[in-house]
Design a protein around this motif. Sequence first.
Motif, PDB file in Angstrom:
ATOM      1  N   GLY A  85      15.656   2.732   8.949  1.00 14.64           N
ATOM      2  CA  GLY A  85      16.293   1.432   9.119  1.00 14.64           C
ATOM      3  C   GLY A  85      17.803   1.501   9.084  1.00 14.64           C
ATOM      4  O   GLY A  85      18.468   0.474   9.086  1.00 14.64           O
ATOM      5  N   GLY A  86      18.366   2.704   9.047  1.00 13.77           N
ATOM      6  CA  GLY A  86      19.817   2.841   9.026  1.00 13.77           C
ATOM      7  C   GLY A  86      20.388   2.352   7.713  1.00 13.77           C
ATOM      8  O   GLY A  86      19.975   2.776   6.640  1.00 13.77           O
ATOM      9  N   ALA A  87      21.359   1.431   7.816  1.00  9.53           N
ATOM     10  CA  ALA A  87      22.021   0.921   6.619  1.00  9.53           C
ATOM     11  C   ALA A  87      21.115   0.021   5.797  1.00  9.53           C
ATOM     12  O   ALA A  87      21.345  -0.185   4.600  1.00  9.53           O
ATOM     13  CB  ALA A  87      23.285   0.165   7.005  1.00  9.53           C
ATOM     14  N   VAL A  88      20.095  -0.543   6.446  1.00 10.71           N
ATOM     15  CA  VAL A  88      19.151  -1.417   5.735  1.00 10.71           C
ATOM     16  C   VAL A  88      18.163  -0.545   4.974  1.00 10.71           C
ATOM     17  O   VAL A  88      17.417   0.238   5.569  1.00 10.71           O
ATOM     18  CB  VAL A  88      18.396  -2.334   6.723  1.00 10.71           C
ATOM     19  N   GLN A  89      18.152  -0.661   3.670  1.00 12.56           N
ATOM     20  CA  GLN A  89      17.289   0.168   2.843  1.00 12.56           C
ATOM     21  C   GLN A  89      15.895  -0.442   2.751  1.00 12.56           C
ATOM     22  O   GLN A  89      15.702  -1.499   2.156  1.00 12.56           O
ATOM     23  CB  GLN A  89      17.905   0.337   1.445  1.00 12.56           C
ATOM     24  N   ILE A  90      14.934   0.224   3.367  1.00 13.29           N
ATOM     25  CA  ILE A  90      13.547  -0.210   3.349  1.00 13.29           C
ATOM     26  C   ILE A  90      12.715   0.896   2.720  1.00 13.29           C
ATOM     27  O   ILE A  90      12.934   2.078   2.993  1.00 13.29           O
ATOM     28  CB  ILE A  90      13.049  -0.503   4.786  1.00 13.29           C
ATOM     29  N   ASP A  91      11.785   0.512   1.882  1.00 12.71           N
ATOM     30  CA  ASP A  91      10.886   1.493   1.288  1.00 12.71           C
ATOM     31  C   ASP A  91       9.933   1.986   2.365  1.00 12.71           C
ATOM     32  O   ASP A  91       9.028   1.263   2.782  1.00 12.71           O
ATOM     33  CB  ASP A  91      10.111   0.865   0.125  1.00 12.71           C
ATOM     34  N   ARG A 128       0.854  -1.185   0.000  1.00 12.52           N
ATOM     35  CA  ARG A 128       0.000   0.000   0.000  1.00 12.52           C
ATOM     36  C   ARG A 128       0.893   1.239   0.000  1.00 12.52           C
ATOM     37  O   ARG A 128       1.762   1.389   0.852  1.00 12.52           O
ATOM     38  CB  ARG A 128      -0.913   0.008   1.217  1.00 12.52           C
ATOM     39  N   GLU A 129       0.651   2.114  -0.937  1.00  9.12           N
ATOM     40  CA  GLU A 129       1.448   3.329  -1.064  1.00  9.12           C
ATOM     41  C   GLU A 129       1.138   4.298   0.070  1.00  9.12           C
ATOM     42  O   GLU A 129      -0.010   4.478   0.480  1.00  9.12           O
ATOM     43  CB  GLU A 129       1.162   3.996  -2.416  1.00  9.12           C
ATOM     44  N   SER A 130       2.188   4.948   0.598  1.00  8.90           N
ATOM     45  CA  SER A 130       2.038   5.950   1.647  1.00  8.90           C
ATOM     46  C   SER A 130       1.261   7.167   1.124  1.00  8.90           C
ATOM     47  O   SER A 130       1.355   7.525  -0.051  1.00  8.90           O
ATOM     48  CB  SER A 130       3.412   6.401   2.139  1.00  8.90           C
ATOM     49  N   ARG A 131       0.531   7.816   2.022  1.00 10.12           N
ATOM     50  CA  ARG A 131      -0.192   9.037   1.665  1.00 10.12           C
ATOM     51  C   ARG A 131       0.645  10.297   1.914  1.00 10.12           C
ATOM     52  O   ARG A 131       0.172  11.414   1.718  1.00 10.12           O
ATOM     53  CB  ARG A 131      -1.507   9.107   2.465  1.00 10.12           C
ATOM     54  N   MET A 132       1.899  10.104   2.354  1.00  6.08           N
ATOM     55  CA  MET A 132       2.770  11.251   2.598  1.00  6.08           C
ATOM     56  C   MET A 132       3.050  12.024   1.314  1.00  6.08           C
ATOM     57  O   MET A 132       3.366  11.431   0.277  1.00  6.08           O
ATOM     58  CB  MET A 132       4.098  10.789   3.196  1.00  6.08           C
ATOM     59  N   GLN A 133       2.930  13.332   1.407  1.00  4.34           N
ATOM     60  CA  GLN A 133       3.260  14.198   0.271  1.00  4.34           C
ATOM     61  C   GLN A 133       4.699  14.695   0.363  1.00  4.34           C
ATOM     62  O   GLN A 133       5.435  14.713  -0.614  1.00  4.34           O
ATOM     63  CB  GLN A 133       2.292  15.387   0.219  1.00  4.34           C
ATOM     64  N   LEU A 134       5.111  15.085   1.576  1.00  6.56           N
ATOM     65  CA  LEU A 134       6.495  15.515   1.801  1.00  6.56           C
ATOM     66  C   LEU A 134       7.345  14.282   2.085  1.00  6.56           C
ATOM     67  O   LEU A 134       7.072  13.542   3.028  1.00  6.56           O
ATOM     68  CB  LEU A 134       6.565  16.487   2.985  1.00  6.56           C
ATOM     69  N   ARG A 135       8.373  14.074   1.290  1.00  3.42           N
ATOM     70  CA  ARG A 135       9.217  12.887   1.433  1.00  3.42           C
ATOM     71  C   ARG A 135      10.687  13.291   1.401  1.00  3.42           C
ATOM     72  O   ARG A 135      11.065  14.246   0.728  1.00  3.42           O
ATOM     73  CB  ARG A 135       8.930  11.872   0.319  1.00  3.42           C
ATOM     74  N   ASN A 136      11.507  12.535   2.140  1.00  3.53           N
ATOM     75  CA  ASN A 136      12.946  12.774   2.141  1.00  3.53           C
ATOM     76  C   ASN A 136      13.645  11.457   1.809  1.00  3.53           C
ATOM     77  O   ASN A 136      13.933  10.648   2.697  1.00  3.53           O
ATOM     78  CB  ASN A 136      13.408  13.294   3.503  1.00  3.53           C
TER      79      ASN A 136
END
Length: 249
Positions: free
Chosen positions: A221-227, A207-215
């Motif tokens: 997760g630190g070094a672990v890349q999580i969407d 499910r896609e996030s509803r956030m508009q502002l993203r960084n």
Amino acid sequence: MMNYTFEICANSAESCVAAQQGGAHRVELCASMPEGGTTPSWGEIKLARKLIDIRLHVIIRPRGGDFLYSPLEVDIMEEDIRMAREAGADGVVFGCLTPDGELDMPVMQRLMKAAEGMSVTFHRAFDYVAHPDEVLEQLVELGVNRILTSGQQPSAPQGAELLSQLVKQAAGRIIIMPGCGVNESNIAELARKTGASEFHFSARENRESRMQLRNPALSMGGAVQIDEYSHPVTTPERVRRTIESLTVL
């Protein structure tokens, strides 16, 4: 025709509701799915129990990683079993091993006592044991109700040969429940190959996030890349499709 039981690995109370809507018989409620599942919060268990009528099982796992637990971690697991019972869970899911991949009998006996009166599933710690046939017999003696396993392979379809052997060895004394990688495209063939009557799957979709502002430069997760701008959730439609792909045959 065989009577099948379908358990959904649910990562939230919301996923528990979707599992029920899709026709599942039971849920296993977990947190931290990327780590293979850890014990969910009191609030998550309580709300799930309030929202669903099907059976609710709760994983008892204090952390990700291996299944060799310290005395402090065993204390935590015992308390978490009590918490799950008080929150209304019908069953608990746990597994404890020795450094050599044997069943940790003293710890298992202690946790079985804490779980008395509840249904108990020995989870995929079983896929890390040295001698699965021997451990199956020990779990029968302990009074464990079922074993969740992928047949010691990366997915249950890949482990179908061992799963079939375990179902035959169990001979109705304990349930062998294939899990990991089970979906609408392979569950029918898995049932045919193994003779299993219970199946464990997640039926999740992102499910896609509803956030508009993203960084995108940051990661919690630190070094672990999580969407962090999508998350998986069980959907009633996918639960239904998976069940129907087996039961309509």
